[in-house]
Design a protein around this motif. Sequence first.
Motif, mmCIF file in Angstrom:
data_model
loop_
_atom_site.group_PDB
_atom_site.id
_atom_site.type_symbol
_atom_site.label_atom_id
_atom_site.label_comp_id
_atom_site.label_asym_id
_atom_site.label_seq_id
_atom_site.Cartn_x
_atom_site.Cartn_y
_atom_site.Cartn_z
ATOM 1 N N GLU A 236 14.871 -13.711 71.842
ATOM 2 C CA GLU A 236 13.433 -13.489 71.954
ATOM 3 C C GLU A 236 12.816 -12.717 70.792
ATOM 4 O OE1 GLU A 236 13.013 -13.404 76.819
ATOM 5 O OE2 GLU A 236 13.245 -11.498 75.776
ATOM 6 N N ARG A 237 13.549 -11.813 70.187
ATOM 7 C CA ARG A 237 12.981 -10.901 69.198
ATOM 8 C C ARG A 237 12.328 -11.624 68.027
ATOM 9 N NH1 ARG A 237 10.388 -6.619 66.955
ATOM 10 N NH2 ARG A 237 11.302 -6.018 64.978
ATOM 11 N N ALA A 239 10.615 -14.203 67.824
ATOM 12 C CA ALA A 239 9.266 -14.686 68.117
ATOM 13 C C ALA A 239 8.238 -13.568 68.067
ATOM 14 C CB ALA A 239 9.238 -15.370 69.473
ATOM 15 N N LEU A 240 8.651 -12.325 68.339
ATOM 16 C CA LEU A 240 7.708 -11.195 68.252
ATOM 17 C C LEU A 240 7.406 -10.856 66.798
ATOM 18 C CD1 LEU A 240 6.488 -9.898 70.797
ATOM 19 C CD2 LEU A 240 8.608 -11.124 71.258
ATOM 20 N N ARG A 241 8.385 -11.061 65.904
ATOM 21 C CA ARG A 241 8.100 -10.906 64.469
ATOM 22 C C ARG A 241 7.097 -11.970 64.033
ATOM 23 N NH1 ARG A 241 13.901 -10.020 64.038
ATOM 24 N NH2 ARG A 241 14.156 -12.180 63.366
ATOM 25 N N GLN A 242 7.305 -13.195 64.495
ATOM 26 C CA GLN A 242 6.383 -14.272 64.145
ATOM 27 C C GLN A 242 4.993 -14.017 64.722
ATOM 28 O OE1 GLN A 242 8.379 -17.779 65.615
ATOM 29 N NE2 GLN A 242 9.857 -17.812 63.936
ATOM 30 N N LEU A 243 4.935 -13.485 65.942
ATOM 31 C CA LEU A 243 3.635 -13.208 66.561
ATOM 32 C C LEU A 243 2.859 -12.180 65.753
ATOM 33 C CD1 LEU A 243 1.674 -13.677 68.892
ATOM 34 C CD2 LEU A 243 2.895 -11.903 70.186
ATOM 35 N N ALA A 244 3.542 -11.191 65.192
ATOM 36 C CA ALA A 244 2.859 -10.209 64.343
ATOM 37 C C ALA A 244 2.215 -10.901 63.151
ATOM 38 C CB ALA A 244 3.844 -9.139 63.866
ATOM 39 N N GLU A 245 2.921 -11.825 62.539
ATOM 40 C CA GLU A 245 2.376 -12.563 61.394
ATOM 41 C C GLU A 245 1.166 -13.394 61.812
ATOM 42 O OE1 GLU A 245 5.687 -14.831 60.077
ATOM 43 O OE2 GLU A 245 6.805 -13.090 59.299
ATOM 44 N N ASP A 264 18.391 -4.028 69.313
ATOM 45 C CA ASP A 264 19.263 -4.488 70.377
ATOM 46 C C ASP A 264 20.131 -3.311 70.813
ATOM 47 O OD1 ASP A 264 20.994 -5.778 72.098
ATOM 48 O OD2 ASP A 264 21.371 -7.466 70.748
ATOM 49 N N PRO A 265 20.097 -2.930 72.094
ATOM 50 C CA PRO A 265 20.912 -1.794 72.524
ATOM 51 C C PRO A 265 22.409 -2.122 72.584
ATOM 52 C CG PRO A 265 19.850 -2.785 74.418
ATOM 53 C CD PRO A 265 19.293 -3.471 73.213
#
Length: 269
Positions: A236-237, A239-245, A264-265
């Motif tokens: 999932e992570r 896609a959150l980088r892409q969403l910021a862009e 990632d823990p």
Amino acid sequence: MNDGLNLRVICDYLETFAPTWLAEPWDNVGLLVGDADQTVRRIMTTLTITPSVVEEAVAANVDLLVAHHPLPFHASKRLTTETTAGAMLLRLVRHGVAIYSPHTSFDSCRAGINQRLAENLELGQIEPLVVKPAPEEIEHPVGVGRFGLLADAVSLDELATQAKSLFEVAQVQVIGRGDQPIQKVGLACGSAGGFLEMAIAQGCDCFITGETNFHTCLEAEARGIGMILLGHYASERFALRQLAEELAATFPQLAVTASQADRDPVRFV
């Protein structure tokens, strides 16, 4: 400094992008903390709100955290510093940081995480694993998960190696014979072992998700379907980088970043 935008404008955009009607019934999505009329100048995206992410957001004077995983998630009778979630929420509120979570709406929407996973794997003829009822104006099928076809069959281990490279992980977990041929692939991000049956029903040779339990792995092995576990974070992570862009391109007057403290823990030794 930019003049900023009304938070309501950003919420309206996120609602159009990942409509809340797509969310699962158990989920908690949308604007979870904040005043819809407050001014936003700085946005940060993150997969999960953690104490490190809270400190990063406060230090950067962020006005809005777009967090995939909701905070709060479950209903609570108390909001105190005696719990990790309470301490984080109180600190964010004190510093005027709003929280918006698209969660399962973002998983399932037309340009959502599962669609991006499928496209990154270069699947063709992509369809939802489970179609959801949609408003009349929606012309294309929408729903949970995705499945599609690889242009050419590959072995399960070859697909796992490709997934490791695409999603930048050192290792993945694989269930099934390494040499079994894979062409039809089902997938669902996060913790989505519950969709294994849907992938089998669609005739998939392999099901890809972030994580699942031991008994689901045994079921996949018994049913002869390959399975690849990317790790919840890795699935999932990205896609959150892409969403910021994408938010930065949509709202050029705002400062938009992806969290650098989001981690990632889980680590391997």
